[in-house]
Write an enzyme that holds these catalytic residues in place. Structure first.
Site, PDB file in Angstrom:
ATOM      1  N   ALA A 291      -2.261  -3.811   3.337  1.00 28.82           N
ATOM      2  CA  ALA A 291      -1.310  -4.270   2.327  1.00 28.82           C
ATOM      3  C   ALA A 291      -0.920  -3.068   1.479  1.00 28.82           C
ATOM      4  O   ALA A 291      -1.671  -2.086   1.386  1.00 28.82           O
ATOM      5  CB  ALA A 291      -1.952  -5.347   1.465  1.00 28.82           C
TER       6      ALA A 291
ATOM      7  N   GLY B 205      -5.297  -4.971   5.805  1.00 26.34           N
ATOM      8  CA  GLY B 205      -4.397  -6.036   6.246  1.00 26.34           C
ATOM      9  C   GLY B 205      -3.758  -5.736   7.598  1.00 26.34           C
ATOM     10  O   GLY B 205      -3.397  -6.662   8.334  1.00 26.34           O
TER      11      GLY B 205
ATOM     12  N   GLU C 175     -11.237  -1.884   2.586  1.00 27.96           N
ATOM     13  CA  GLU C 175     -11.001  -2.452   1.254  1.00 27.96           C
ATOM     14  C   GLU C 175     -12.116  -2.110   0.274  1.00 27.96           C
ATOM     15  O   GLU C 175     -11.889  -1.959  -0.921  1.00 27.96           O
ATOM     16  CB  GLU C 175     -10.848  -3.981   1.350  1.00 27.96           C
TER      17      GLU C 175
ATOM     18  N   GLU D 106      -6.335  -6.798   9.990  1.00 30.48           N
ATOM     19  CA  GLU D 106      -6.391  -8.271   9.943  1.00 30.48           C
ATOM     20  C   GLU D 106      -5.192  -8.896  10.634  1.00 30.48           C
ATOM     21  O   GLU D 106      -5.317  -9.906  11.325  1.00 30.48           O
ATOM     22  CB  GLU D 106      -6.453  -8.739   8.480  1.00 30.48           C
TER      23      GLU D 106
HETATM   24  N1  DAK Z   1      -0.441   1.064   0.711  1.00 33.28           N
HETATM   25  C1  DAK Z   1       0.524   1.837   0.170  1.00 33.28           C
HETATM   26  N2  DAK Z   1       0.809   3.096   0.598  1.00 33.28           N
HETATM   27  C2  DAK Z   1       0.089   3.578   1.632  1.00 33.28           C
HETATM   28  C3  DAK Z   1      -0.931   2.820   2.245  1.00 33.28           C
HETATM   29  C4  DAK Z   1      -1.192   1.494   1.747  1.00 33.28           C
HETATM   30  N3  DAK Z   1      -2.097   0.672   2.288  1.00 33.28           N
HETATM   31  N4  DAK Z   1      -1.486   3.584   3.219  1.00 33.28           N
HETATM   32  C5  DAK Z   1      -0.806   4.745   3.219  1.00 33.28           C
HETATM   33  N5  DAK Z   1       0.138   4.759   2.253  1.00 33.28           N
HETATM   34  C6  DAK Z   1       1.078   5.816   1.919  1.00 33.28           C
HETATM   35  C7  DAK Z   1       0.355   6.942   1.160  1.00 33.28           C
HETATM   36  O1  DAK Z   1       0.227   6.637  -0.205  1.00 33.28           O
HETATM   37  C8  DAK Z   1       1.323   8.096   1.425  1.00 33.28           C
HETATM   38  O2  DAK Z   1       2.415   7.936   0.553  1.00 33.28           O
HETATM   39  P1  DAK Z   1       3.018   9.235  -0.283  1.00 33.28           P
HETATM   40  O3  DAK Z   1       1.877   9.806  -1.010  1.00 33.28           O
HETATM   41  O4  DAK Z   1       3.559  10.124   0.828  1.00 33.28           O
HETATM   42  O5  DAK Z   1       4.086   8.626  -1.143  1.00 33.28           O
HETATM   43  C9  DAK Z   1       1.809   7.817   2.833  1.00 33.28           C
HETATM   44  O6  DAK Z   1       1.561   6.433   3.087  1.00 33.28           O
HETATM   45  C10 DAK Z   1       1.068   8.630   3.872  1.00 33.28           C
HETATM   46  O7  DAK Z   1      -0.317   8.401   3.702  1.00 33.28           O
HETATM   47  P2  DAK Z   1      -1.390   9.601   3.620  1.00 33.28           P
HETATM   48  O8  DAK Z   1      -0.795  10.828   3.007  1.00 33.28           O
HETATM   49  O9  DAK Z   1      -2.615   9.048   2.993  1.00 33.28           O
HETATM   50  O10 DAK Z   1      -1.611   9.875   5.185  1.00 33.28           O
HETATM   51  P3  DAK Z   1      -2.939  10.368   5.920  1.00 33.28           P
HETATM   52  O11 DAK Z   1      -2.521  10.622   7.339  1.00 33.28           O
HETATM   53  O12 DAK Z   1      -3.618  11.452   5.164  1.00 33.28           O
HETATM   54  O13 DAK Z   1      -3.908   9.087   5.875  1.00 33.28           O
HETATM   55  C11 DAK Z   1      -4.469   6.728   6.066  1.00 33.28           C
HETATM   56  C12 DAK Z   1      -3.547   7.888   6.525  1.00 33.28           C
HETATM   57  C13 DAK Z   1      -3.887   5.449   6.689  1.00 33.28           C
HETATM   58  C14 DAK Z   1      -5.881   6.951   6.606  1.00 33.28           C
HETATM   59  C15 DAK Z   1      -4.503   6.657   4.516  1.00 33.28           C
HETATM   60  O14 DAK Z   1      -3.166   6.630   4.038  1.00 33.28           O
HETATM   61  C16 DAK Z   1      -5.224   5.482   3.963  1.00 33.28           C
HETATM   62  O15 DAK Z   1      -6.447   5.475   3.891  1.00 33.28           O
HETATM   63  N6  DAK Z   1      -4.462   4.458   3.547  1.00 33.28           N
HETATM   64  C17 DAK Z   1      -5.018   3.303   2.844  1.00 33.28           C
HETATM   65  C18 DAK Z   1      -5.768   2.398   3.788  1.00 33.28           C
HETATM   66  C19 DAK Z   1      -6.354   1.216   3.067  1.00 33.28           C
HETATM   67  O16 DAK Z   1      -7.165   1.352   2.129  1.00 33.28           O
HETATM   68  N7  DAK Z   1      -5.978   0.023   3.488  1.00 33.28           N
HETATM   69  C20 DAK Z   1      -6.413  -1.224   2.871  1.00 33.28           C
HETATM   70  C21 DAK Z   1      -5.420  -1.663   1.843  1.00 33.28           C
HETATM   71  S1  DAK Z   1      -5.917  -3.156   1.046  1.00 33.28           S
HETATM   72  C22 DAK Z   1      -4.763 -10.776   1.236  1.00 33.28           C
HETATM   73  C23 DAK Z   1      -4.129 -10.303   2.372  1.00 33.28           C
HETATM   74  C24 DAK Z   1      -4.228  -8.975   2.705  1.00 33.28           C
HETATM   75  C25 DAK Z   1      -4.913  -8.090   1.928  1.00 33.28           C
HETATM   76  C26 DAK Z   1      -5.552  -8.562   0.798  1.00 33.28           C
HETATM   77  C27 DAK Z   1      -5.475  -9.902   0.464  1.00 33.28           C
HETATM   78  N8  DAK Z   1      -4.696 -12.153   0.909  1.00 33.28           N
HETATM   79  C28 DAK Z   1      -3.979 -13.080   1.762  1.00 33.28           C
HETATM   80  C29 DAK Z   1      -5.484 -12.682  -0.175  1.00 33.28           C
HETATM   81  C30 DAK Z   1      -4.961  -6.718   2.351  1.00 33.28           C
HETATM   82  C31 DAK Z   1      -5.460  -5.725   1.606  1.00 33.28           C
HETATM   83  C32 DAK Z   1      -5.394  -4.361   2.115  1.00 33.28           C
HETATM   84  O17 DAK Z   1      -4.974  -4.076   3.204  1.00 33.28           O
END
Ligand code: DAK
Length: 257
Positions: free
Chosen positions: A65, A108, A131, A111
């Site tokens: 997400a 997400g 997460e 998921e």
């Molecule tokens: N959200 C927003 N932006 C994201 C993102 C994300 N999840 N993942 C990557 N980006 C953005 C980065 O901020 C960056 O943007 P700029 O800085 O260039 O503006 C760009 O994408 C490139 O990312 P990186 O520079 O970080 O690229 P790398 O190759 O170094 O790393 C990476 C790639 C995918 C490993 C890293 O970006 C990363 O760790 N991303 C976050 C992964 C993460 O934590 N995902 C979980 C998010 S929480 C629900 C339903 C769903 C959910 C919750 C509740 N309900 C129905 C209740 C879901 C929650 C989640 O998914």
């Protein structure tokens, strides 16, 4: 239909939805979530489509997400806004949905892939539930679907300690159906989906519903669902055609009726 965050195309009987926010690693913001499910529901209704693929790009299926969109959300917003309920729309799709995953499938994104019916993974695919690293837990089924697929201990490790699975491990643990080279991974997924799309459509639908019941009910209830889905197929033209074709040693010509 014009979309801003996804691309759609059809290849024969296969519909393809491509997540298209590459600069954000295909993170699901609310707009993309809505568009993905609108596209899926529209393909589900399209009589010319028998199977659906959801994919991203080589580097990222989806990194979860959109954290930037979600960061300042309040408890009440999370509880009441569309962003929570919208994820459940995947459960209403009756045709088989195949995730073609390359690169990151995180949070997400993982998921969403797990909510699909099957997964084709490129050799660069990586699956994880990070997460915990941002102070929350999976909220779109990660703790439940993952645990049912890979078992308690590995699911615990992934959810509690951010263990990421390689594509090879995803295959080994039953998350991915096939492992394919990165180059041409979507073509491989289309070939896989096309074979499914060539099968008797109503039987495929009943099969999907029945297998899903195995994860949502007791064995007794699941067996009852299977029977409820088995008998009506004898009211279809395709059942007659399929069995006659077998007896007559020819290929069946499915009508979806
Ligand atoms: N959200 C927003 N932006 C994201 C993102 C994300 N999840 N993942 C990557 N980006 C953005 C980065 O901020 C960056 O943007 P700029 O800085 O260039 O503006 C760009 O994408 C490139 O990312 P990186 O520079 O970080 O690229 P790398 O190759 O170094 O790393 C990476 C790639 C995918 C490993 C890293 O970006 C990363 O760790 N991303 C976050 C992964 C993460 O934590 N995902 C979980 C998010 S929480 C629900 C339903 C769903 C959910 C919750 C509740 N309900 C129905 C209740 C879901 C929650 C989640 O998914």
């Amino acid at each position: 239909m014009t979309y801003n965050t996804i691309l759609t195309e059809t290849r024969g009987r296969v519909g393809i939805v491509t997540l298209n926010r590459p600069k954000a690693m295909n993170a699901f913001n609310l707009v993309m979530l809505g568009e993905v499910f609108d596209a899926l529901e529209s393909l589900d209704k399209d009589e010319n489509i028998n199977a659906i693929i959801v994919t991203g790009n080589e580097k990222a299926f989806a990194a979860g997400a959109d954290i930037k969109e979600m960061a300042e959300a309040s408890y009440v917003q999370m509880l009441t806004e569309e962003r929570v309920q919208v994820w459940d729309r995947i459960r209403g799709i009756r045709k088989p949905v195949i995730a073609a995953v390359s690169g990151w499938a995180l949070g997400g994104g993982c998921e969403f892939a797990l909510s699909c019916d099957m997964i084709i993974a490129s050799e660069s695919a990586k699956f994880g539930q990070p997460e915990i690293t941002i102070g929350v837990i999976p909220g779109a089924g990660g703790t439940q679907r993952l645990a049912r697929l890979v078992g308690k201990h590995l699911a615990m490790e992934m959810v509690i300690n951010n263990r990421t699975l390689t594509a090879q491990e995803a295959l080994q643990f039953g998350i991915a159906n096939r492992l394919v080279p990165v180059e041409g991974y979507l073509d491989a997924a289309v070939a896989f989906a096309d074979e499914i799309a060539s099968r008797a459509p109503l039987a495929v639908r009943m099969a999907k519903d029945s297998v899903n019941a195995a994860f949502e009910t007791t064995l007794t209830e699941g067996l009852a669902v299977e029977k409820r889905n088995f008998y009506p197929l004898f009211a279809t033209e395709d059942q007659k055609e399929g069995m006659r074709a077998f007896v007559e040693k020819r290929k069946a010509d499915w009508k979806g009726k």
